[in-house]
Design a protein around this motif. Structure first.
Motif, PDB file in Angstrom:
ATOM      1  N   PRO A   8       0.819  -1.210   0.000  1.00 37.20           N
ATOM      2  CA  PRO A   8       0.000   0.000   0.000  1.00 37.20           C
ATOM      3  C   PRO A   8       0.855   1.263   0.000  1.00 37.20           C
ATOM      4  CG  PRO A   8       0.000  -1.024   2.167  1.00 37.20           C
ATOM      5  CD  PRO A   8       0.671  -1.995   1.234  1.00 37.20           C
ATOM      6  N   ASP A   9       0.458   2.237  -0.817  1.00 44.56           N
ATOM      7  CA  ASP A   9       1.221   3.473  -0.926  1.00 44.56           C
ATOM      8  C   ASP A   9       0.901   4.455   0.197  1.00 44.56           C
ATOM      9  OD1 ASP A   9       2.412   2.614  -3.295  1.00 44.56           O
ATOM     10  OD2 ASP A   9       0.757   3.364  -4.525  1.00 44.56           O
ATOM     11  N   GLU A  10      -0.251   4.298   0.830  1.00 50.04           N
ATOM     12  CA  GLU A  10      -0.696   5.249   1.837  1.00 50.04           C
ATOM     13  C   GLU A  10      -1.066   4.524   3.131  1.00 50.04           C
ATOM     14  OE1 GLU A  10      -0.714   8.456   1.456  1.00 50.04           O
ATOM     15  OE2 GLU A  10      -0.211   8.519  -0.693  1.00 50.04           O
ATOM     16  N   PRO A  11      -0.940   5.199   4.276  1.00 50.56           N
ATOM     17  CA  PRO A  11      -1.405   4.601   5.528  1.00 50.56           C
ATOM     18  C   PRO A  11      -2.914   4.422   5.484  1.00 50.56           C
ATOM     19  CG  PRO A  11      -0.848   6.907   5.853  1.00 50.56           C
ATOM     20  CD  PRO A  11      -0.371   6.541   4.478  1.00 50.56           C
ATOM     21  N   THR A  12      -3.422   3.449   6.224  1.00 53.29           N
ATOM     22  CA  THR A  12      -4.856   3.189   6.241  1.00 53.29           C
ATOM     23  C   THR A  12      -5.595   4.297   6.987  1.00 53.29           C
ATOM     24  OG1 THR A  12      -4.737   1.917   8.294  1.00 53.29           O
ATOM     25  CG2 THR A  12      -4.427   0.702   6.216  1.00 53.29           C
ATOM     26  N   ALA A  13      -6.896   4.389   6.757  1.00 53.02           N
ATOM     27  CA  ALA A  13      -7.706   5.399   7.442  1.00 53.02           C
ATOM     28  C   ALA A  13      -7.680   5.230   8.961  1.00 53.02           C
ATOM     29  CB  ALA A  13      -9.140   5.353   6.909  1.00 53.02           C
ATOM     30  N   PRO A  14      -7.809   3.985   9.488  1.00 52.90           N
ATOM     31  CA  PRO A  14      -7.720   3.824  10.948  1.00 52.90           C
ATOM     32  C   PRO A  14      -6.383   4.290  11.513  1.00 52.90           C
ATOM     33  CG  PRO A  14      -8.699   1.873   9.945  1.00 52.90           C
ATOM     34  CD  PRO A  14      -8.186   2.711   8.822  1.00 52.90           C
ATOM     35  N   GLU A  15      -5.305   4.034  10.795  1.00 55.87           N
ATOM     36  CA  GLU A  15      -3.992   4.472  11.277  1.00 55.87           C
ATOM     37  C   GLU A  15      -3.926   5.990  11.337  1.00 55.87           C
ATOM     38  OE1 GLU A  15       0.622   4.656   9.696  1.00 55.87           O
ATOM     39  OE2 GLU A  15      -0.581   2.900   9.160  1.00 55.87           O
ATOM     40  N   ARG A  16      -4.410   6.651  10.306  1.00 54.51           N
ATOM     41  CA  ARG A  16      -4.388   8.114  10.284  1.00 54.51           C
ATOM     42  C   ARG A  16      -5.212   8.704  11.432  1.00 54.51           C
ATOM     43  NH1 ARG A  16      -5.442   8.673   3.879  1.00 54.51           N
ATOM     44  NH2 ARG A  16      -3.283   8.896   3.167  1.00 54.51           N
ATOM     45  N   LYS A  17      -6.393   8.162  11.642  1.00 54.93           N
ATOM     46  CA  LYS A  17      -7.259   8.686  12.694  1.00 54.93           C
ATOM     47  C   LYS A  17      -6.620   8.513  14.071  1.00 54.93           C
ATOM     48  CE  LYS A  17     -11.646   7.994  10.230  1.00 54.93           C
ATOM     49  NZ  LYS A  17     -12.935   7.251  10.203  1.00 54.93           N
ATOM     50  N   THR A  18      -5.997   7.361  14.285  1.00 52.11           N
ATOM     51  CA  THR A  18      -5.317   7.121  15.562  1.00 52.11           C
ATOM     52  C   THR A  18      -4.159   8.090  15.744  1.00 52.11           C
ATOM     53  OG1 THR A  18      -5.857   4.764  15.375  1.00 52.11           O
ATOM     54  CG2 THR A  18      -4.187   5.388  17.000  1.00 52.11           C
ATOM     55  N   ALA A  19      -3.371   8.282  14.689  1.00 50.81           N
ATOM     56  CA  ALA A  19      -2.204   9.166  14.764  1.00 50.81           C
ATOM     57  C   ALA A  19      -2.621  10.612  15.016  1.00 50.81           C
ATOM     58  CB  ALA A  19      -1.385   9.062  13.477  1.00 50.81           C
ATOM     59  N   ILE A  20      -3.723  11.035  14.405  1.00 51.23           N
ATOM     60  CA  ILE A  20      -4.215  12.400  14.627  1.00 51.23           C
ATOM     61  C   ILE A  20      -4.595  12.583  16.095  1.00 51.23           C
ATOM     62  CG2 ILE A  20      -6.088  14.012  14.121  1.00 51.23           C
ATOM     63  CD1 ILE A  20      -6.158  12.795  11.277  1.00 51.23           C
ATOM     64  N   ALA A  21      -5.352  11.625  16.637  1.00 49.87           N
ATOM     65  CA  ALA A  21      -5.741  11.705  18.045  1.00 49.87           C
ATOM     66  C   ALA A  21      -4.515  11.680  18.943  1.00 49.87           C
ATOM     67  CB  ALA A  21      -6.680  10.549  18.388  1.00 49.87           C
ATOM     68  N   ASP A  22      -3.545  10.855  18.611  1.00 56.38           N
ATOM     69  CA  ASP A  22      -2.292  10.744  19.352  1.00 56.38           C
ATOM     70  C   ASP A  22      -1.602  12.105  19.416  1.00 56.38           C
ATOM     71  OD1 ASP A  22       0.290  10.251  20.225  1.00 56.38           O
ATOM     72  OD2 ASP A  22       0.605   8.501  18.959  1.00 56.38           O
ATOM     73  N   ALA A  23      -1.407  12.731  18.244  1.00 55.49           N
ATOM     74  CA  ALA A  23      -0.706  14.015  18.191  1.00 55.49           C
ATOM     75  C   ALA A  23      -1.469  15.093  18.952  1.00 55.49           C
ATOM     76  CB  ALA A  23      -0.503  14.430  16.735  1.00 55.49           C
ATOM     77  N   ARG A  24      -2.781  15.107  18.819  1.00 57.15           N
ATOM     78  CA  ARG A  24      -3.581  16.116  19.518  1.00 57.15           C
ATOM     79  C   ARG A  24      -3.486  15.952  21.033  1.00 57.15           C
ATOM     80  NH1 ARG A  24      -8.987  15.952  15.592  1.00 57.15           N
ATOM     81  NH2 ARG A  24      -8.166  17.380  13.984  1.00 57.15           N
ATOM     82  N   CYS A  25      -3.487  14.695  21.491  1.00 54.76           N
ATOM     83  CA  CYS A  25      -3.381  14.461  22.938  1.00 54.76           C
ATOM     84  C   CYS A  25      -2.006  14.819  23.454  1.00 54.76           C
ATOM     85  CB  CYS A  25      -3.735  13.004  23.259  1.00 54.76           C
ATOM     86  SG  CYS A  25      -5.525  12.680  23.252  1.00 54.76           S
TER      87      CYS A  25
END
Length: 320
Positions: free
Chosen positions: A252-269
């Motif tokens: 896969p060329d791009e990270p999955t949607a679940p991975e992106r959503k988790t990473a966004i929440a991670d960075a915000r926290c």
């Protein structure tokens, strides 16, 4: 100096056969941070190879490797572009072996920190950074083996009637520039950087930061005890690995949607809880404690790097 270190895990028929880490040269376009308030600042970096020196070493290394490849019969590589130095050669797809590559960078020492970057790259920011700095080239299997000497199973040890040198042409170049293969030598800077993180994670203030981050993540719908748990994401990685094993062509060329959503929440926290500021201060304190206890080894590493830099400049001047 920032390091980008791909860790290559070789899998065949679902079995782990070998693992090896290849350290690349530091990028020349990023100055070393000098303020302790900068989360990229690491006291141990003072003993590491400066960025400009690292670029010279990279060019010299690939200059020698290119010459070695021509001697082995790869005439088409005599004009290989090595400025900037290419990425570490990947084994070509379809060769019966699956290679899972993990990337590391000092910019992500405390994990993902920027929600916008997380939305784009998920937890693959270090890989994206590496690929921006080091252009990837597709190699044939014979070229890959000759460059790296990373043999799996019945891979041929010779090419065009020539025996492939130990650790390939890149390993041969390392022995000329550094006097030995870097994989065979313990790097005290890397060891102490790892030790500092491990000690830091046991610090009560670090654990408190983990807990505050975890509470924030629960409010966002995620249940991870630490940022490392979120990044590892076993709930995401298991089905992904199974798919890779079932289809070696799957990439896969791009990270999955679940991975992106988790990473966004991670960075915000991390931002909401001041996580990076807290753990970075602990990390810097521990590194400053480790340096005087290991100064002899660190000074030896600094001299080793300087010798390699002088050798690299000699090689480049001889061929200019």
């Amino acid at each position: 100096m920032r390091r980008d270190v791909p860790l290559l895990l070789v899998l065949a028929s679902g079995l782990a056969l070998a693992a090896c880490g290849q350290q690349t040269e530091p990028p020349a376009s990023h100055a070393r941070p000098t303020s302790s308030d900068d989360p990229r600042f690491q006291p141990l970096a003072a003993y590491d190879m400066p960025d400009d020196d690292g670029l010279a070493v990279g060019r010299a290394r690939w200059t020698l490797a290119r010459e070695c490849m021509v001697r082995l019969g790869f005439d088409s590589l005599k004009d290989l572009d090595i400025d900037p130095p290419p990425a570490w050669p990947k084994r070509p797809a379809g060769s019966g072996v699956l290679m899972v590559v993990a990337y590391s960078s000092d910019n992500f020492r405390y994990g993902v920190q920027d929600p916008e970057e997380a939305a784009r790259y998920g937890y693959q920011g270090a890989q994206a950074e590496y690929e921006r700095l080091y252009p990837e080239k597709k190699w044939t299997l014979s070229e890959h083996l000759a460059l790296t000497g990373e043999f799996v199973g019945d891979d041929p040890k010779t090419v065009h009637g020539h025996r492939i040198p130990k650790r390939g042409c890149l390993g041969d170049a390392d022995r000329t520039v550094f006097g030995s293969n870097r994989q065979d030598r313990k790097d005290p800077i890397l060891n102490l950087e790892t030790k500092s993180l491990r000690q830091g994670m046991r610090d009560l203030a670090w654990k408190k930061a983990d807990k505050a981050w975890s509470v924030c993540m629960r409010k966002a719908g995620y249940h991870y005890a630490t940022p490392k748990d979120a990044e590892t994401g076993r709930d995401r990685d298991t089905p992904e690995l199974q798919r890779r094993l079932a289809d070696p062509q799957y990439a896969p060329d791009e990270p999955t949607a679940p991975e992106r959503k988790t990473a966004i929440a991670d960075a915000r926290c991390k931002q909401k809880t001041g996580y990076v500021r807290t753990v970075h201060a602990i990390d810097v304190r521990i590194q400053n404690q480790l340096i005087p206890k290991n100064r002899t080894k660190l000074e030896e590493q600094r001299r080793w790097n300087r010798d390699a830099t002088r050798k690299a400049h000699d090689i480049l001047e001889d061929r200019s």
